[in-house]
Design a protein around this motif. Structure first.
Motif, PDB file in Angstrom:
ATOM      1  N   LEU A  55      10.427  21.010   0.981  1.00  0.00           N
ATOM      2  CA  LEU A  55      11.321  19.914   0.623  1.00  0.00           C
ATOM      3  C   LEU A  55      10.928  18.666   1.396  1.00  0.00           C
ATOM      4  CD1 LEU A  55      14.797  21.683   0.936  1.00  0.00           C
ATOM      5  CD2 LEU A  55      13.259  21.625  -1.022  1.00  0.00           C
ATOM      6  N   LYS A  56      11.299  17.528   0.831  1.00  0.00           N
ATOM      7  CA  LYS A  56      11.115  16.269   1.542  1.00  0.00           C
ATOM      8  C   LYS A  56      12.485  15.610   1.627  1.00  0.00           C
ATOM      9  CE  LYS A  56       7.107  15.300   3.074  1.00  0.00           C
ATOM     10  NZ  LYS A  56       6.634  14.194   3.876  1.00  0.00           N
ATOM     11  N   VAL A  57      13.164  15.820   2.720  1.00  0.00           N
ATOM     12  CA  VAL A  57      14.505  15.280   2.880  1.00  0.00           C
ATOM     13  C   VAL A  57      14.403  14.021   3.736  1.00  0.00           C
ATOM     14  CG1 VAL A  57      16.839  15.742   3.726  1.00  0.00           C
ATOM     15  CG2 VAL A  57      15.474  17.592   2.725  1.00  0.00           C
ATOM     16  N   GLY A 107      -0.777  21.184  -2.631  1.00  0.00           N
ATOM     17  CA  GLY A 107       0.618  21.588  -2.849  1.00  0.00           C
ATOM     18  C   GLY A 107       1.464  20.537  -3.543  1.00  0.00           C
ATOM     19  N   ASP A 108       0.846  19.472  -4.047  1.00  0.00           N
ATOM     20  CA  ASP A 108       1.594  18.433  -4.755  1.00  0.00           C
ATOM     21  C   ASP A 108       1.241  18.435  -6.241  1.00  0.00           C
ATOM     22  OD1 ASP A 108       3.135  17.226  -2.820  1.00  0.00           O
ATOM     23  OD2 ASP A 108       1.608  15.796  -2.232  1.00  0.00           O
ATOM     24  N   PHE A 109       2.214  18.066  -7.062  1.00  0.00           N
ATOM     25  CA  PHE A 109       1.941  17.784  -8.469  1.00  0.00           C
ATOM     26  C   PHE A 109       1.514  16.324  -8.593  1.00  0.00           C
ATOM     27  CE2 PHE A 109       5.167  21.165  -9.719  1.00  0.00           C
ATOM     28  CZ  PHE A 109       4.231  21.979 -10.336  1.00  0.00           C
ATOM     29  N   GLY A 116       5.566  14.852  -6.542  1.00  0.00           N
ATOM     30  CA  GLY A 116       6.371  15.692  -5.642  1.00  0.00           C
ATOM     31  C   GLY A 116       5.728  17.043  -5.398  1.00  0.00           C
ATOM     32  N   ARG A 117       6.389  17.860  -4.592  1.00  0.00           N
ATOM     33  CA  ARG A 117       5.806  19.131  -4.160  1.00  0.00           C
ATOM     34  C   ARG A 117       5.840  20.170  -5.283  1.00  0.00           C
ATOM     35  NH1 ARG A 117       2.881  19.179   0.509  1.00  0.00           N
ATOM     36  NH2 ARG A 117       2.918  21.412   0.091  1.00  0.00           N
ATOM     37  N   ALA A 118       4.804  20.987  -5.280  1.00  0.00           N
ATOM     38  CA  ALA A 118       4.718  22.049  -6.273  1.00  0.00           C
ATOM     39  C   ALA A 118       5.061  23.391  -5.634  1.00  0.00           C
ATOM     40  CB  ALA A 118       3.304  22.087  -6.832  1.00  0.00           C
ATOM     41  N   HIS A 130      11.335  13.777   5.533  1.00  0.00           N
ATOM     42  CA  HIS A 130      11.014  14.822   6.508  1.00  0.00           C
ATOM     43  C   HIS A 130      10.661  16.109   5.781  1.00  0.00           C
ATOM     44  CE1 HIS A 130      12.337  12.132   9.525  1.00  0.00           C
ATOM     45  NE2 HIS A 130      13.615  12.262   9.290  1.00  0.00           N
ATOM     46  N   ARG A 131       9.618  16.727   6.257  1.00  0.00           N
ATOM     47  CA  ARG A 131       9.114  17.918   5.586  1.00  0.00           C
ATOM     48  C   ARG A 131       9.821  19.168   6.117  1.00  0.00           C
ATOM     49  NH1 ARG A 131       2.644  18.973   5.119  1.00  0.00           N
ATOM     50  NH2 ARG A 131       2.723  21.207   4.874  1.00  0.00           N
ATOM     51  N   LEU A 132      10.467  19.911   5.237  1.00  0.00           N
ATOM     52  CA  LEU A 132      11.181  21.122   5.641  1.00  0.00           C
ATOM     53  C   LEU A 132      10.870  22.241   4.647  1.00  0.00           C
ATOM     54  CD1 LEU A 132      14.651  19.443   6.322  1.00  0.00           C
ATOM     55  CD2 LEU A 132      13.164  20.424   8.070  1.00  0.00           C
ATOM     56  N   ILE A 182       0.864  -1.176   0.000  1.00  0.00           N
ATOM     57  CA  ILE A 182       0.000   0.000   0.000  1.00  0.00           C
ATOM     58  C   ILE A 182       0.901   1.227   0.000  1.00  0.00           C
ATOM     59  CG2 ILE A 182      -2.166  -0.892   0.966  1.00  0.00           C
ATOM     60  CD1 ILE A 182      -0.869  -0.079   3.751  1.00  0.00           C
ATOM     61  N   ASP A 183       0.759   2.030  -1.037  1.00  0.00           N
ATOM     62  CA  ASP A 183       1.522   3.271  -1.161  1.00  0.00           C
ATOM     63  C   ASP A 183       0.532   4.361  -0.774  1.00  0.00           C
ATOM     64  OD1 ASP A 183       2.789   5.548  -2.007  1.00  0.00           O
ATOM     65  OD2 ASP A 183       3.188   4.861  -4.043  1.00  0.00           O
ATOM     66  N   THR A 184       0.680   4.882   0.437  1.00  0.00           N
ATOM     67  CA  THR A 184      -0.363   5.752   0.997  1.00  0.00           C
ATOM     68  C   THR A 184       0.030   7.216   0.868  1.00  0.00           C
ATOM     69  OG1 THR A 184       0.620   5.694   3.201  1.00  0.00           O
ATOM     70  CG2 THR A 184      -0.967   3.957   2.678  1.00  0.00           C
ATOM     71  N   TRP A 185      -0.805   7.993   0.202  1.00  0.00           N
ATOM     72  CA  TRP A 185      -0.545   9.437   0.096  1.00  0.00           C
ATOM     73  C   TRP A 185      -1.433  10.180   1.074  1.00  0.00           C
ATOM     74  CZ3 TRP A 185      -3.626  13.680  -0.598  1.00  0.00           C
ATOM     75  CH2 TRP A 185      -2.942  14.907  -0.759  1.00  0.00           C
ATOM     76  N   TRP A 186      -0.840  11.070   1.805  1.00  0.00           N
ATOM     77  CA  TRP A 186      -1.596  11.977   2.669  1.00  0.00           C
ATOM     78  C   TRP A 186      -0.659  13.015   3.227  1.00  0.00           C
ATOM     79  CZ3 TRP A 186      -1.322  11.332   8.330  1.00  0.00           C
ATOM     80  CH2 TRP A 186      -0.492  10.270   8.728  1.00  0.00           C
ATOM     81  N   GLN A 187      -1.142  13.884   4.109  1.00  0.00           N
ATOM     82  CA  GLN A 187      -0.342  14.998   4.622  1.00  0.00           C
ATOM     83  C   GLN A 187      -0.713  15.286   6.075  1.00  0.00           C
ATOM     84  OE1 GLN A 187      -2.109  18.016   1.955  1.00  0.00           O
ATOM     85  NE2 GLN A 187      -0.121  18.047   0.923  1.00  0.00           N
ATOM     86  N   THR A 188       0.128  16.066   6.726  1.00  0.00           N
ATOM     87  CA  THR A 188      -0.190  16.514   8.093  1.00  0.00           C
ATOM     88  C   THR A 188      -1.596  17.120   8.097  1.00  0.00           C
ATOM     89  OG1 THR A 188       2.148  17.040   8.368  1.00  0.00           O
ATOM     90  CG2 THR A 188       0.634  17.982   9.990  1.00  0.00           C
ATOM     91  N   GLU A 189      -1.894  17.889   7.068  1.00  0.00           N
ATOM     92  CA  GLU A 189      -3.165  18.602   7.004  1.00  0.00           C
ATOM     93  C   GLU A 189      -4.362  17.672   6.804  1.00  0.00           C
ATOM     94  OE1 GLU A 189      -0.411  19.295   5.410  1.00  0.00           O
ATOM     95  OE2 GLU A 189       0.002  21.454   5.418  1.00  0.00           O
TER      96      GLU A 189
HETATM   97  C1  WTA Z   1       4.511  13.696   0.344  1.00  0.00           C
HETATM   98  C2  WTA Z   1       3.344  12.798   5.544  1.00  0.00           C
HETATM   99  C3  WTA Z   1       4.299  10.541  -2.724  1.00  0.00           C
HETATM  100  C4  WTA Z   1       3.656  14.689  -0.426  1.00  0.00           C
HETATM  101  C5  WTA Z   1       2.232  11.749   5.715  1.00  0.00           C
HETATM  102  C6  WTA Z   1       2.821  15.335   0.659  1.00  0.00           C
HETATM  103  C7  WTA Z   1       3.948  11.489  -0.672  1.00  0.00           C
HETATM  104  C8  WTA Z   1       3.807  15.422   1.782  1.00  0.00           C
HETATM  105  C9  WTA Z   1       3.322  10.289  -0.217  1.00  0.00           C
HETATM  106  C10 WTA Z   1       3.177  15.516   3.138  1.00  0.00           C
HETATM  107  C11 WTA Z   1       3.237   9.186  -1.141  1.00  0.00           C
HETATM  108  C12 WTA Z   1       3.276  11.772   1.384  1.00  0.00           C
HETATM  109  N1  WTA Z   1       3.745   9.374  -2.367  1.00  0.00           N
HETATM  110  N2  WTA Z   1       4.421  11.594  -1.911  1.00  0.00           N
HETATM  111  N3  WTA Z   1       2.710   8.027  -0.794  1.00  0.00           N
HETATM  112  N4  WTA Z   1       2.919  10.505   1.052  1.00  0.00           N
HETATM  113  N5  WTA Z   1       3.909  12.360   0.349  1.00  0.00           N
HETATM  114  O1  WTA Z   1       2.828  16.493   5.986  1.00  0.00           O
HETATM  115  O2  WTA Z   1       4.504  15.624  -1.051  1.00  0.00           O
HETATM  116  O3  WTA Z   1       4.973  15.204   6.434  1.00  0.00           O
HETATM  117  O4  WTA Z   1       2.314  16.598   0.302  1.00  0.00           O
HETATM  118  O5  WTA Z   1       2.841  14.057   5.783  1.00  0.00           O
HETATM  119  O6  WTA Z   1       4.559  14.199   1.671  1.00  0.00           O
HETATM  120  O7  WTA Z   1       4.134  15.441   4.142  1.00  0.00           O
HETATM  121  P1  WTA Z   1       3.724  15.361   5.663  1.00  0.00           P
END
Ligand code: WTA
Length: 659
Positions: free
Chosen positions: A529-531, A508-510, A523-525, A534-536, A417-424
């Motif tokens: 950065l995602k280092v 904020g993502d493409f 990735g981010r638009a 980690h979100r910076l 499972i490749d899960t996309w989501w954000q802090t928000e």
């Molecule tokens: C990126 C982390 C590609 C994305 C849970 C997002 C991802 C940001 C994925 C949020 C994924 C998170 N594939 N990119 N499965 N999951 N991202 O707030 O750019 O630390 O907007 O939350 O991580 O980062 P945050």
């Protein structure tokens, strides 16, 4: 899980999940926990969202039922209005009358290999004792408590103790340094900080209490510092300081749960945005927990025998949602690991999977990329047969790494499972949902959005674009896990998320959608950065560089990196009369580590005479990014002074030659 049928076709992987649970007397095509196909659920959510989310919310324990499912006054959503519940009650009390009471809630493993098991009952009592200690210190519903702890059991215990009495927790990643604490404590006006004497990181001790002492000189709200003994450092205990064990040891192991209104804040979690100051993302209680409970059920398909290993640090949102709240609400046993993936050897996750019999591994592409570098022999020497499901989060996963995860770790039998989501977003928004239905997987795509979540990929003007074209990822409708606002900053909330595209949430993502409607995140638009996952924020980093006395101006961008995904590259203009040198390079990097934290150290620093800027004075980071990544440079007609680009290109060329 027993036999699974896999159809392998080029890049597409197909699974039939949960075979044992197929009810023979139902439609045999329906493969799910409850016999509901994903399409049917999506239709239901579309036709009657209120009914759909109500049904989801009923999976929680409510003290009082809500009067209204959603009160949507653009862009502010209130979920399950007037419903009353408590997050700690949902994670703990509800299990005490079941056979989960004496089941392990947390199996904690220290970096040195020490293991401690905490049952649901023990966790309940420890949370209650701390909640009572907070009350004795005068903490009331709505007060903020900052938690700056390493990955030890006291971290989730502190969060749940806050939730129990309605205090709002603000957890700071223990890899951050003093400036991050100053900004976050001052913004939230926290009354208490919970920290430890020290934390272990790759065998070294991080002096957490000392960092807190330095930081609180610049804050005024802190009344007490509670200190957990972890490394047994010699530390100075001041007037405001109290040892954790002294605070809790005489407290009763029962503290009544505060009845929280569904929209009362549960926590603030600061995250990087596109300005210098981190944003205080605020999550509520009922909506957030509803999203977590259901997303975890659909995506992880938790069952009674699961041992869940999520490798995130609780200092980030993945840890909040899928180490603390979701697994505990489901009553699973989870592994909490204190240290680094490669300490003392690059096998630690595999060792933990084998030792504790983990059934689900939820980790990051960065960790996988670094393990992959060491070859297959190491994971192959461990028994990983307990695993049934593999997950990733935080950054895009490269298809090669996906396949390695699938073949070498999952032995071709565990879905990914490749899960996309954000802090928000609070919880998972895009993922395959093995708990509902099997679908084909494509390495590198998160597949589809979860039921009830409507994603649209749009162009600059907010208009839906055709499949296959890159655009901005937006969310069309409010969802229960959405942030309720930014702490004390409704204006910034509105502007950041809801004004880029009319009536939609701007993530904020493409991204793009393929012909199967599968979503691919690119990735981010923006300037985030995602280092190493980690979100910076670039601007946050630039402010930290400029706070060094020798630096006049800074521009930060990133370079793609095989392991970390992205690394930080800084272009710095020195103050007049200061000369660049290797020493200065090291000194500036040390300054950044001290100010933000070791994760923010730059891969490369370039000292330049000028920065490329637009005519209105904005730094053109896009251009710097193209240069460092050796991509074609786009339109530079708006540059204030094209010479600076020339200089940077020349400088980079010169440096590249030296390498
Ligand atoms: C990126 C982390 C590609 C994305 C849970 C997002 C991802 C940001 C994925 C949020 C994924 C998170 N594939 N990119 N499965 N999951 N991202 O707030 O750019 O630390 O907007 O939350 O991580 O980062 P945050």
């Amino acid at each position: 899980m027993s036999t699974k049928k896999r159809i392998y076709a080029k890049e597409i992987y197909h699974f039939h999940m949960n075979d044992p649970q197929i009810s023979k007397d139902r439609n045999p095509e329906v493969i799910s926990l409850e016999g509901i196909r994903i399409k049917q659920m999506k239709d239901e959510a579309q036709q009657d969202p209120n009914q759909f989310w109500s049904n989801c919310a009923r999976n929680l324990v409510w003290f009082k039922e809500w009067q209204q499912v959603l009160d949507w006054k653009y862009p502010f959503a209130k979920w399950f209005c007037e419903g009353k519940l408590n997050a700690a009650y949902n994670c703990l009390d509800k299990h005490l009358t079941t056979n989960k009471k004496n089941q392990a809630a947390i199996i904690w493993e220290g970096e040195d290999g020490e293991t401690v098991t905490i049952t649901y009952d023990q966790l309940f009592r420890r949370v209650n004792q701390l909640a009572n200690a907070f009350k004795k210190m005068g903490i009331k519903k709505g007060d903020r408590i900052t938690i700056y702890l390493p990955m030890i059991p006291e971290l989730p215990i502190s969060m749940l103790a806050c939730a129990r009495i309605g205090a709002i927790h603000s957890v700071i990643f223990s890899g951050f340094s003093s400036q991050s604490i100053i900004d976050r404590v001052n913004d939230a006006k926290s009354k208490i900080i919970i920290t430890a004497d020290g934390g272990y990181r790759r065998g070294k001790i991080v002096p957490l209490k000392r960092i807190v002492d330095d930081a609180i000189k610049h804050t005024s709200s802190i009344e007490k510092i509670i200190v957990v003994k972890r490394t047994h450092e010699n530390i100075i205990m001041g007037e405001k300081d109290i040892w954790y064990e002294n605070a809790v040891n005489r407290e009763s192991s029962f503290c009544p749960s505060e009845w929280m209104e569904s929209n009362d804040p549960l926590f603030i979690l600061y995250t990087s945005g596109t300005t210098g100051k981190p944003k205080g993302v605020v999550h509520g209680t009922g909506g957030y927990l509803t999203h977590l409970y259901n997303s975890a059920k659909w995506v992880f398909n938790f069952n009674a025998t699961d041992v869940f290993f999520c490798t995130a640090d609780i200092g980030w949102v993945t840890g909040h949602s899928y180490i603390v709240y979701a697994p505990l609400m489901h009553g699973v046993t989870e592994v909490l690991y204190e240290g680094a993936p490669d300490f003392p050897n690059p096998d630690r996750y595999w060792k933990i999977v084998e030792k504790h019999g983990a059934t689900i591994l939820y980790t990051t592409p960065t960790a996988l990329r670094s393990y992959m570098r060491y070859g297959n022999e190491i994971p192959n020497s461990y028994d990983l047969s307990s695993l049934r499901l593999l997950g990733t989060v935080g950054e895009p996963i490269n298809p090669e790494v996906w396949k390695w995860y699938f073949n070498v770790i999952g032995k071709n039998r565990c879905p990914i499972i490749d899960t996309w989501w954000q802090t928000e977003t609070g919880g998972i928004m895009i993922s395959m949902c093995p708990g509902i239905e099997s679908i084909k997987m494509k390495p590198g795509s998160g597949t589809l959005s979860l039921p009830g979540i409507e994603i649209e990929i749009v162009d600059d003007k907010g208009i839906k674009i055709e499949d296959g074209k890159k655009g901005y990822l937006t969310i069309k409708k409010p969802w229960p896990g959405m942030l309720i606002s930014l702490w004390n900053n409704n204006e910034r909330y509105k502007k950041t998320y809801w004004e880029r595209v009319d009536n939609s949430f701007f993530a904020g993502d493409f991204a793009y959608q393929d012909n199967d409607k599968y979503i691919w995140i690119l990735g981010r638009a923006d300037d985030i950065l995602k280092v190493a996952g980690h979100r910076l924020g670039t601007i946050e980093l630039e402010s930290a560089f400029v706070s060094h006395p020798s630096i006049a101006e800074a521009a930060v961008t990133s370079k793609s990196d095989e392991i970390k995904g992205e690394t930080i590259i800084a272009f710095l203009v020195l103050r007049k009369g200061i000369a660049s040198s290797q020493n200065l390079d090291t000194e500036v990097n040390e300054h950044i580590k001290r100010t933000i934290g070791p994760i923010a150290s730059a891969e490369k620093i370039y000292f330049v005479d000028k920065l490329p800027k637009t005519r209105s004075g904005k730094i053109m980071r896009r251009l710097l990014k193209s240069i460092v990544n050796k991509e074609t440079i786009g339109d530079i007609s708006t540059l204030e002074d094209e010479a600076s680009i020339e200089e940077i290109t020349q400088e980079l060329n010169a440096i590249n030659k030296q390498l």
